[in-house]
Motif scaffolding. Structure first.
Motif, mmCIF file in Angstrom:
data_model
loop_
_atom_site.group_PDB
_atom_site.id
_atom_site.type_symbol
_atom_site.label_atom_id
_atom_site.label_comp_id
_atom_site.label_asym_id
_atom_site.label_seq_id
_atom_site.Cartn_x
_atom_site.Cartn_y
_atom_site.Cartn_z
ATOM 1 N N THR A 168 0.830 -1.209 0.000
ATOM 2 C CA THR A 168 0.000 0.000 0.000
ATOM 3 C C THR A 168 0.860 1.253 0.000
ATOM 4 N N VAL A 169 1.845 1.278 0.883
ATOM 5 C CA VAL A 169 2.699 2.459 1.001
ATOM 6 C C VAL A 169 3.525 2.656 -0.265
ATOM 7 N N THR A 170 4.039 1.573 -0.831
ATOM 8 C CA THR A 170 4.843 1.674 -2.051
ATOM 9 C C THR A 170 4.020 2.221 -3.209
ATOM 10 N N ALA A 171 2.808 1.702 -3.379
ATOM 11 C CA ALA A 171 1.961 2.163 -4.479
ATOM 12 C C ALA A 171 1.601 3.628 -4.323
ATOM 13 N N ALA A 172 1.349 4.055 -3.093
ATOM 14 C CA ALA A 172 0.960 5.448 -2.850
ATOM 15 C C ALA A 172 2.118 6.414 -3.022
ATOM 16 N N GLY A 173 3.332 5.885 -3.132
ATOM 17 C CA GLY A 173 4.493 6.754 -3.300
ATOM 18 C C GLY A 173 4.569 7.405 -4.665
ATOM 19 N N VAL A 174 3.786 6.942 -5.617
ATOM 20 C CA VAL A 174 3.741 7.555 -6.948
ATOM 21 C C VAL A 174 2.632 8.610 -6.946
ATOM 22 N N PRO A 175 2.947 9.882 -7.132
ATOM 23 C CA PRO A 175 1.918 10.925 -7.086
ATOM 24 C C PRO A 175 0.785 10.655 -8.071
ATOM 25 N N GLY A 176 -0.429 11.003 -7.655
ATOM 26 C CA GLY A 176 -1.583 10.828 -8.518
ATOM 27 C C GLY A 176 -2.067 9.401 -8.615
ATOM 28 N N THR A 177 -1.838 8.610 -7.570
ATOM 29 C CA THR A 177 -2.254 7.209 -7.562
ATOM 30 C C THR A 177 -3.374 6.996 -6.553
ATOM 31 N N PHE A 178 -4.394 6.266 -6.976
ATOM 32 C CA PHE A 178 -5.442 5.827 -6.064
ATOM 33 C C PHE A 178 -5.134 4.384 -5.681
ATOM 34 N N VAL A 179 -4.943 4.157 -4.383
ATOM 35 C CA VAL A 179 -4.667 2.821 -3.876
ATOM 36 C C VAL A 179 -5.893 2.345 -3.100
ATOM 37 N N PHE A 180 -6.466 1.242 -3.551
ATOM 38 C CA PHE A 180 -7.631 0.658 -2.895
ATOM 39 C C PHE A 180 -7.198 -0.651 -2.248
ATOM 40 N N THR A 181 -7.107 -0.632 -0.924
ATOM 41 C CA THR A 181 -6.644 -1.798 -0.168
ATOM 42 C C THR A 181 -7.837 -2.471 0.500
ATOM 43 N N TYR A 182 -7.995 -3.757 0.222
ATOM 44 C CA TYR A 182 -9.185 -4.503 0.654
ATOM 45 C C TYR A 182 -8.791 -5.550 1.691
ATOM 46 N N LEU A 183 -9.434 -5.471 2.872
ATOM 47 C CA LEU A 183 -9.115 -6.363 3.985
ATOM 48 C C LEU A 183 -10.357 -7.168 4.385
ATOM 49 N N PRO A 184 -10.404 -8.476 4.111
ATOM 50 C CA PRO A 184 -11.613 -9.267 4.357
ATOM 51 C C PRO A 184 -11.740 -10.009 5.687
ATOM 52 N N PRO A 185 -10.755 -10.014 6.601
ATOM 53 C CA PRO A 185 -10.844 -10.932 7.746
ATOM 54 C C PRO A 185 -12.055 -10.744 8.663
#
Length: 345
Positions: A168-185
Motif C-alpha cells: 500500500t505504502v509503495t503504491a501510494a508513493g507515486v503521485p496521482g495514484t489511487f490505492v484501494f486496499t481490501y481487507l476481508p478478515p
C-alpha cells in the motif's frame, strides 16, 4: 476533502475522484469488509481514533453491491449489481456474484469484464492522468469477481500484515495514484463465528494493525481514508427460516437472506410473507432504495416482483441460500448499513 454532505459510498468515491484528478495527490482507501460501526469500540482504538463520520451502505447491504459502487462510483441501480445472488436473465439462472456459480454450484460463464458499465472509476482516473492500484489477498488474483471489479486497475497481491502495509505504502508513493486496499478478515470471521466471537476479536486486531502501520508510514501529503461495505447482524439458529415447502417451488428467489427478492405468483409471495413474518416491499418502494443515476440497461430484467425484508434477528433461506452462517447482512437495519468513514487528520 469535505464529507459533511456525503452520506454514502457514491459521494465518497466522487470526492476521491475529484481530488485525484484536480490535485494529483495520491489517495489511499482501505476497505474493511464487514466492519460496520458496531465494531468501533474498545477493541479497535486505532480505528476509533480516526473515525470521522458514519456513512450508509448501499442497498442491498452486501459486499458485491458495495464493491461495484466503489469500482464505478455509481449506485446499484446504475451499475446493475443488486444482490449477492442475482437473477441473470441472459443465462436464465440465479448467479452467486462472489463466485460466479449458480445455486447448484455449477460455474456460470460470463464475460466478467463487461459486467460493469464503462468507463468505470479506474478507467476514468486513467483518462484523467492518474493510475489505480488495488492491494488484495494474493489468492484473489484472476478470480471472476476480480476480473469484474478491477478492469483497468493494477492488482497487487498480499498476505501478511507487513505485505499489505508495504504494498500500500509503495503504491501510494507515486503521485496521482489511487490505492484501494481490501481487507476481508472481519467479514469472514463474523459470518462463520458470529460478530461477538473471539475470532472476530482476532480479526479486528489484525486489521487494526494494518491500519495503524499504514497511518504511521504514509507520507503526510497522501490522503488516507478507511470505510466498509456493510455491517453484520448475528442470527441465532431459531432465527433461520428455511423455505422447503414444495408449493413455493414456482417462485424464483435471489438477493440476500436478509432481503430476499422474489419473482412469481403474487398470491404465493403474500402467503410466504405471512408465513415468515417478513415485510413485503413492492417495486414502487424498493427501487428508489437502489439509488439514483441512469439505470443500468439490464436493471429492469434483474428486478424482482417484490422483496421480503426479514425481521431483525431473522433470515429467510430458500433453496440454495447458505444456512450455515452465524452472521448475515443485506437488509436495512442500522447494524447492517452504518459504516464508518475513517480519515487520517
Amino acid at each position: 476533502m469535505d464529507f459533511s454532505l456525503r452520506t454514502g459510498l457514491v459521494g465518497l468515491i466522487a470526492e476521491i475522484e475529484g481530488t485525484l484528478i484536480s490535485n494529483r495527490t495520491s489517495v489511499v482507501l482501505v476497505l474493511f469488509d464487514g466492519l460496520g460501526t458496531q465494531f468501533l469500540d474498545e477493541r479497535t482504538p486505532a480505528l476509533v481514533s480516526h473515525w470521522a463520520s458514519t456513512l450508509r451502505a448501499p442497498f442491498p447491504s452486501t459486499t458485491t453491491v458495495s464493491l461495484a459502487t466503489v469500482a464505478t462510483g455509481l449506485a446499484p441501480a446504475a451499475h446493475g449489481i443488486i444482490g449477492h445472488l442475482l437473477w441473470w436473465p441472459e443465462v436464465g439462472r440465479v448467479v452467486n456474484m462472489l463466485k460466479f456459480v449458480d445455486l447448484s454450484g455449477s460455474a456460470v460463464l460470463i464475460d466478467n469484464e463487461s459486467v460493469l458499465p464503462s468507463p468505470n472509476l479506474w478507467e476514468r482516473l486513467r483518462a484523467g492522468g492518474c493510475q489505480s492500484v488495488t492491494v488484495q489477498p494474493a489468492d484473489f488474483a484472476g478470480t471472476p469477481l476480480t476480473r469484474t471489479l478491477y478492469r483497468g486497475c493494477r492488482f497487487v497481491g498480499a498476505g501478511t500484515i507487513d505485505e499489505f502495509v508495504e504494498q500500500t505504502v509503495t503504491a501510494a508513493g507515486v503521485p496521482g495514484t489511487f490505492v484501494f486496499t481490501y481487507l476481508p478478515p472481519v467479514d469472514y470471521a463474523a459470518h462463520v463465528f458470529g460478530p461477538g466471537s473471539a475470532e472476530v476479536a482476532g480479526a479486528l486486531t489484525w486489521v487494526s494493525s494494518v491500519w495503524g502501520a499504514i497511518v504511521n508510514r504514509l507520507p503526510a501529503e497522501v490522503v488516507l481514508m478507511g470505510t466498509a461495505d456493510h455491517g453484520v447482524m448475528p442470527i441465532p439458529e431459531e432465527g433461520k427460516i428455511l423455505i422447503r415447502d414444495e408449493r413455493y417451488r414456482p417462485l424464483e428467489f435471489w438477493g440476500d437472506p436478509r432481503a430476499v427478492m422474489v419473482k412469481g405468483s403474487a398470491r404465493l409471495t403474500r402467503e410466504l410473507c405471512d408465513l415468515t413474518g417478513a415485510r413485503l416491499v413492492e417495486p414502487a418502494e424498493f427501487v428508489p432504495w437502489l439509488g439514483d443515476g441512469h439505470a443500468h440497461h439490464h436493471l429492469a430484467s434483474r428486478l424482482p416482483d417484490a422483496v421480503l425484508l426479514a425481521q431483525p434477528g431473522q433470515v429467510i433461506l430458500p433453496w440454495g441460500f447458505d444456512k450455515r452462517l452465524v452472521g448475515y447482512h443485506g437488509g436495512l437495519e442500522k447494524i447492517e448499513v452504518d459504516i464508518p468513514l475513517l480519515v487520517r487528520g
